[in-house]
Write an enzyme that holds these catalytic residues in place. Structure first.
Site, PDB file in Angstrom:
ATOM      1  N   CYS A 111       0.838  -1.234  -0.136  1.00 39.33           N
ATOM      2  CA  CYS A 111       0.110   0.005  -0.102  1.00 39.33           C
ATOM      3  C   CYS A 111       0.873   1.179  -0.074  1.00 39.33           C
ATOM      4  O   CYS A 111       1.389   1.602   0.834  1.00 39.33           O
ATOM      5  CB  CYS A 111      -0.856   0.162   1.215  1.00 39.33           C
ATOM      6  SG  CYS A 111      -1.981   1.474   1.435  1.00 39.33           S
ATOM      7  N   CYS A 114      -0.332   4.111   2.397  1.00 39.23           N
ATOM      8  CA  CYS A 114      -0.341   4.017   3.873  1.00 39.23           C
ATOM      9  C   CYS A 114      -0.172   2.776   4.160  1.00 39.23           C
ATOM     10  O   CYS A 114       0.963   2.246   4.090  1.00 39.23           O
ATOM     11  CB  CYS A 114      -1.764   4.628   4.101  1.00 39.23           C
ATOM     12  SG  CYS A 114      -1.656   4.787   5.999  1.00 39.23           S
ATOM     13  N   SER A 115      -1.318   1.982   4.555  1.00 38.68           N
ATOM     14  CA  SER A 115      -0.928   0.629   5.269  1.00 38.68           C
ATOM     15  C   SER A 115      -2.230  -0.258   4.814  1.00 38.68           C
ATOM     16  O   SER A 115      -2.282  -1.159   5.759  1.00 38.68           O
ATOM     17  CB  SER A 115      -0.764   0.810   6.624  1.00 38.68           C
ATOM     18  OG  SER A 115      -1.834   1.484   7.221  1.00 38.68           O
ATOM     19  N   CYS A 116      -2.907  -0.298   3.907  1.00 35.03           N
ATOM     20  CA  CYS A 116      -3.992  -1.014   3.692  1.00 35.03           C
ATOM     21  C   CYS A 116      -3.473  -2.670   3.708  1.00 35.03           C
ATOM     22  O   CYS A 116      -2.360  -2.997   3.064  1.00 35.03           O
ATOM     23  CB  CYS A 116      -4.681  -0.962   2.379  1.00 35.03           C
ATOM     24  SG  CYS A 116      -5.670   0.833   2.702  1.00 35.03           S
TER      25      CYS A 116
END
Lengths: 211, 223
Positions: A111, A114-116
């Protein structure tokens, strides 16, 4: 000695004097006092992600896919529904997509924004997954990133990187290691690492004693 | 927005350093930050995309220097202030100085929290129009530079690719971050690395993004 290379994660105080440990303590008190949050709900959330949800969930799904061709087909057709057969789903995994590694194709999940990450199957993402080095490099030089994990793929293996820029959450179905023909689902699940399901690793070879 | 969060293709950050036996949390304050963010979000005063926008709106130097949960915590404080659930004085003093603001939903109980995590909040919606593209469609990601939240990464803008999957209509993050509910079609669009990175790109590499329909325009069929 922990071999952690992420000093910024350990209770540091920012250059502007921002002390997250003190801030969050004060904030929680304030939000409880004003009636916006219930500490019991906070405890449930922490408990869930600290202990109940993690890569062991994804490993069970992968082991089933390795041993049950019908399940594998369902998993690749609709990851959300197939994960729900195990009771896995919910927050951070409302729309699960599973992509399959083959001898010719290796999948890698990132991702960049961000951090999906597929929470119900892998739990919360590790620090490296959320870090600028991984997010910046996975889409432009994935082979070099794989080398950071000790993984060297044949040059003939194509690489597919999936940038998780929506609520669709991806999981890699890794290749089943050779020499695992007789292993039970439980034994197989023990070979499935978190990295294998993100694509920065491969499933482990069985120990000689287990083969 | 073209903030520090949009990292794809950036250089100079060094190697990826996986931590052996990494714990889920590295400090108790990280646990509380995650839990407070989810519990406060459940009050219904902001969408997940407004939350993302608050994080990526941090100054780039701060964003890149702060740990992940510090970014979350700073964004949570900002949202609570912007939505007038708390004021700056309360945040600084840690003491309630005014009565609570009425929120769309009441506070999450322990049972609500279990349900929220077990059920999640699906993002698929009924489409309001037919899909403009189908599997195999040639598309170009638009060149856009919105001030607000977007999930079209810079490295894909202006690049041509092929629709590989159609995921149905989903909540559109760019609108959702402005508090608007405008479902649009969501696709997986695959780009050859050479299209994204030019000469010298790994010839075996394909990169896909999840692209919302407003990000895309038709491109000429592959010659």
């Amino acid at each position: 000695m922990p071999s952690c290379a992420c000093p910024s994660e350990h209770g540091r105080v920012a250059t502007d004097g921002y002390d997250p440990a003190a801030r969050v303590k004060a904030l929680e008190q304030l939000l409880v006092e004003k009636g916006y949050v219930d500490p019991a709900a906070l405890d449930v959330i922490v408990e869930t992600y600290a202990h109940e949800v993690g890569p062991m969930n994804g490993a069970k799904v992968v082991a089933r896919a390795w041993t049950d061709p019908d399940f594998r087909a369902r998993l690749l057709a609709d990851g959300t529904a197939a994960a729900a057969e195990f009771g896995f789903g919910g927050r951070g995994g409302e729309h699960i997509v599973v992509v399959e590694n083959t001898s010719r194709l290796h999948n890698l999940i990132v991702c960049t924004l961000c951090s999906c990450y597929p929470w119900p199957l892998l739990g919360l993402p590790p620090v490296w997954y959320k870090s600028p080095p991984y997010r910046s490099r996975a889409v432009i030089e994935p082979r070099a990133v794989l080398r950071d994990f000790g993984v060297v793929l044949p040059e003939t293996t194509a690489i597919r990187v999936w940038d998780s820029t929506a609520e669709t959450r991806y999981l890699v179905l890794p290749l089943r290691p050779e020499g695992t023909g007789g292993l039970s689902e439980d034994r197989l699940a023990a070979l499935v690492t978190r990295e294998a399901m993100i694509g920065t690793g491969l499933a482990l070879a069985p120990a000689r004693a287990d083969a | 927005m073209n903030g520090a969060q949009d990292l794809g293709g950036a250089m100079g950050f060094g190697p990826v350093r996986p931590e052996k036996e990494e714990p889920v949390f590295h400090a108790p304050w990280e646990e509380r930050t995650l839990a407070l963010t989810l519990a406060a979000g459940a009050l219904g005063e902001w969408s997940i995309d407004e939350g993302r926008y608050a994080r990526e709106s941090l100054h780039p130097a701060l964003y890149l220097n702060a740990s992940y949960y510090e970014i979350w915590l700073r964004a949570l404080e900002r949202l609570l202030r912007e939505k007038a659930l708390l004021d700056a004085k309360e945040l600084e003093s840690g003491r309630a100085l005014s009565p609570a603001t009425k929120t769309r939903r009441t506070k999450l109980s322990a049972d609500d929290a279990r349900r929220l995590m077990a059920n999640g909040t699906p993002y698929r919606r009924e489409p309001s129009a037919p899909a403009r593209f189908a599997v195999g469609s040639r598309v170009r990601a638009k060149v856009i530079n919105p001030q607000g939240h977007t999930r079209l990464p810079r490295y894909a803008r202006g690049k041509e690719g092929t629709v590989e999957r159609v995921h149905g209509a989903h909540v559109f993050p760019d609108a959702s971050a402005r508090g608007k509910n405008e479902p649009v079609w969501l696709y997986t669009v695959a780009f050859p690395a050479r299209e994204l990175w030019g000469e010298g790109a790994d010839p075996t590499l394909t990169v896909s993004i999840e692209a919302f329909e407003p990000y895309l325009e038709p491109a000429a069929p592959k010659s």
